[in-house]
Design a protein around this motif. Structure first.
Motif, PDB file in Angstrom:
ATOM      1  N   PRO A   5     -32.252   8.836  -3.956  1.00 46.23           N
ATOM      2  CA  PRO A   5     -30.822   9.092  -3.874  1.00 46.23           C
ATOM      3  C   PRO A   5     -30.376   9.374  -2.443  1.00 46.23           C
ATOM      4  O   PRO A   5     -31.146   9.898  -1.639  1.00 46.23           O
ATOM      5  CB  PRO A   5     -30.627  10.307  -4.763  1.00 46.23           C
ATOM      6  CG  PRO A   5     -31.922  11.010  -4.747  1.00 46.23           C
ATOM      7  CD  PRO A   5     -32.973   9.950  -4.570  1.00 46.23           C
ATOM      8  N   LEU A   6     -29.137   9.008  -2.138  1.00 47.90           N
ATOM      9  CA  LEU A   6     -28.586   9.241  -0.810  1.00 47.90           C
ATOM     10  C   LEU A   6     -27.098   9.512  -0.903  1.00 47.90           C
ATOM     11  O   LEU A   6     -26.457   9.178  -1.888  1.00 47.90           O
ATOM     12  CB  LEU A   6     -28.858   8.065   0.135  1.00 47.90           C
ATOM     13  CG  LEU A   6     -28.357   6.674  -0.238  1.00 47.90           C
ATOM     14  CD1 LEU A   6     -26.942   6.464   0.236  1.00 47.90           C
ATOM     15  CD2 LEU A   6     -29.251   5.642   0.385  1.00 47.90           C
ATOM     16  N   ALA A   7     -26.574  10.139   0.121  1.00 47.40           N
ATOM     17  CA  ALA A   7     -25.138  10.420   0.212  1.00 47.40           C
ATOM     18  C   ALA A   7     -24.655  10.005   1.590  1.00 47.40           C
ATOM     19  O   ALA A   7     -25.295  10.318   2.596  1.00 47.40           O
ATOM     20  CB  ALA A   7     -24.856  11.893  -0.027  1.00 47.40           C
ATOM     21  N   LEU A  62     -27.288   7.061  -6.632  1.00 48.49           N
ATOM     22  CA  LEU A  62     -28.391   7.609  -7.416  1.00 48.49           C
ATOM     23  C   LEU A  62     -29.363   6.465  -7.713  1.00 48.49           C
ATOM     24  O   LEU A  62     -29.302   5.423  -7.076  1.00 48.49           O
ATOM     25  CB  LEU A  62     -27.846   8.254  -8.691  1.00 48.49           C
ATOM     26  CG  LEU A  62     -26.792   9.346  -8.446  1.00 48.49           C
ATOM     27  CD1 LEU A  62     -26.201   9.805  -9.748  1.00 48.49           C
ATOM     28  CD2 LEU A  62     -27.387  10.502  -7.676  1.00 48.49           C
ATOM     29  N   GLN A  63     -30.241   6.649  -8.654  1.00 49.49           N
ATOM     30  CA  GLN A  63     -31.272   5.648  -8.917  1.00 49.49           C
ATOM     31  C   GLN A  63     -30.701   4.288  -9.304  1.00 49.49           C
ATOM     32  O   GLN A  63     -31.111   3.275  -8.800  1.00 49.49           O
ATOM     33  CB  GLN A  63     -32.209   6.159 -10.015  1.00 49.49           C
ATOM     34  CG  GLN A  63     -33.526   5.425 -10.065  1.00 49.49           C
ATOM     35  CD  GLN A  63     -34.349   5.584  -8.799  1.00 49.49           C
ATOM     36  OE1 GLN A  63     -34.225   6.546  -8.066  1.00 49.49           O
ATOM     37  NE2 GLN A  63     -35.196   4.613  -8.523  1.00 49.49           N
ATOM     38  N   ARG A  64     -29.718   4.242 -10.204  1.00 47.30           N
ATOM     39  CA  ARG A  64     -29.187   2.964 -10.671  1.00 47.30           C
ATOM     40  C   ARG A  64     -27.678   2.823 -10.525  1.00 47.30           C
ATOM     41  O   ARG A  64     -27.093   1.878 -11.050  1.00 47.30           O
ATOM     42  CB  ARG A  64     -29.556   2.747 -12.135  1.00 47.30           C
ATOM     43  CG  ARG A  64     -31.018   2.597 -12.375  1.00 47.30           C
ATOM     44  CD  ARG A  64     -31.236   1.731 -13.598  1.00 47.30           C
ATOM     45  NE  ARG A  64     -32.617   1.414 -13.774  1.00 47.30           N
ATOM     46  CZ  ARG A  64     -33.180   0.279 -13.385  1.00 47.30           C
ATOM     47  NH1 ARG A  64     -32.465  -0.632 -12.795  1.00 47.30           N
ATOM     48  NH2 ARG A  64     -34.455   0.059 -13.585  1.00 47.30           N
ATOM     49  N   GLU A  65     -27.023   3.723  -9.821  1.00 41.53           N
ATOM     50  CA  GLU A  65     -25.565   3.655  -9.716  1.00 41.53           C
ATOM     51  C   GLU A  65     -25.100   4.302  -8.423  1.00 41.53           C
ATOM     52  O   GLU A  65     -25.778   5.141  -7.853  1.00 41.53           O
ATOM     53  CB  GLU A  65     -24.909   4.337 -10.913  1.00 41.53           C
ATOM     54  CG  GLU A  65     -25.323   5.772 -11.090  1.00 41.53           C
ATOM     55  CD  GLU A  65     -24.926   6.328 -12.436  1.00 41.53           C
ATOM     56  OE1 GLU A  65     -24.772   7.551 -12.515  1.00 41.53           O
ATOM     57  OE2 GLU A  65     -24.776   5.561 -13.398  1.00 41.53           O
ATOM     58  N   CYS A  66     -23.911   3.882  -7.987  1.00 44.10           N
ATOM     59  CA  CYS A  66     -23.274   4.458  -6.803  1.00 44.10           C
ATOM     60  C   CYS A  66     -21.880   4.950  -7.199  1.00 44.10           C
ATOM     61  O   CYS A  66     -21.191   4.312  -7.988  1.00 44.10           O
ATOM     62  CB  CYS A  66     -23.161   3.432  -5.690  1.00 44.10           C
ATOM     63  SG  CYS A  66     -24.735   2.999  -4.957  1.00 44.10           S
ATOM     64  N   HIS A  67     -21.480   6.081  -6.647  1.00 43.73           N
ATOM     65  CA  HIS A  67     -20.178   6.674  -6.946  1.00 43.73           C
ATOM     66  C   HIS A  67     -19.384   6.830  -5.655  1.00 43.73           C
ATOM     67  O   HIS A  67     -19.901   7.331  -4.659  1.00 43.73           O
ATOM     68  CB  HIS A  67     -20.347   8.048  -7.600  1.00 43.73           C
ATOM     69  CG  HIS A  67     -21.078   7.994  -8.893  1.00 43.73           C
ATOM     70  ND1 HIS A  67     -20.466   7.625 -10.065  1.00 43.73           N
ATOM     71  CD2 HIS A  67     -22.372   8.239  -9.191  1.00 43.73           C
ATOM     72  CE1 HIS A  67     -21.361   7.651 -11.032  1.00 43.73           C
ATOM     73  NE2 HIS A  67     -22.526   8.018 -10.531  1.00 43.73           N
TER      74      HIS A  67
END
Length: 93
Positions: free
Chosen positions: A49-51, A9-14
């Motif tokens: 954002p990307l997946a 997302l804008q400031r984090e990755c999961h």
């Protein structure tokens, strides 16, 4: 290597990988996306954002070191082995 699933997302990755091997592999994928913006002196991931959903095509990705024909110092081999994970290699012959 195992399948990886990563959402940024804008400031984090999961990490949404289904197993621990996938969780080990996603930092290599993420490191290939990060660039340094010299004007603002920050690291950015373009296109968020990307997946990412990624899985290896073959069960192994290996490289052969022919130490019989081409002598390599042990220190050189150790540093080479340390860098294999950046290219997601999982077999060394």
């Amino acid at each position: 290597m195992s399948p990886i699933a990563l959402t940024c997302l804008q400031r984090e990755c999961h990490d949404q990988s289904s197993n621990s091997l996938g969780r080990v592999a996603w930092p290599a994928s993420l490191s290939q996306l990060i660039i340094f913006n010299f004007a603002e002196k920050v690291y950015v991931i373009p296109g968020v954002p990307l997946a990412i959903k990624d899985a290896p095509r073959f069960p192994h990705r290996g490289i052969l070191v022919d130490s019989a024909r081409h002598f390599q110092p042990l220190s050189s081999l150790k540093s080479f082995v340390d860098t294999l994970t950046y290219a997601k290699f999982n077999v060394l012959h």
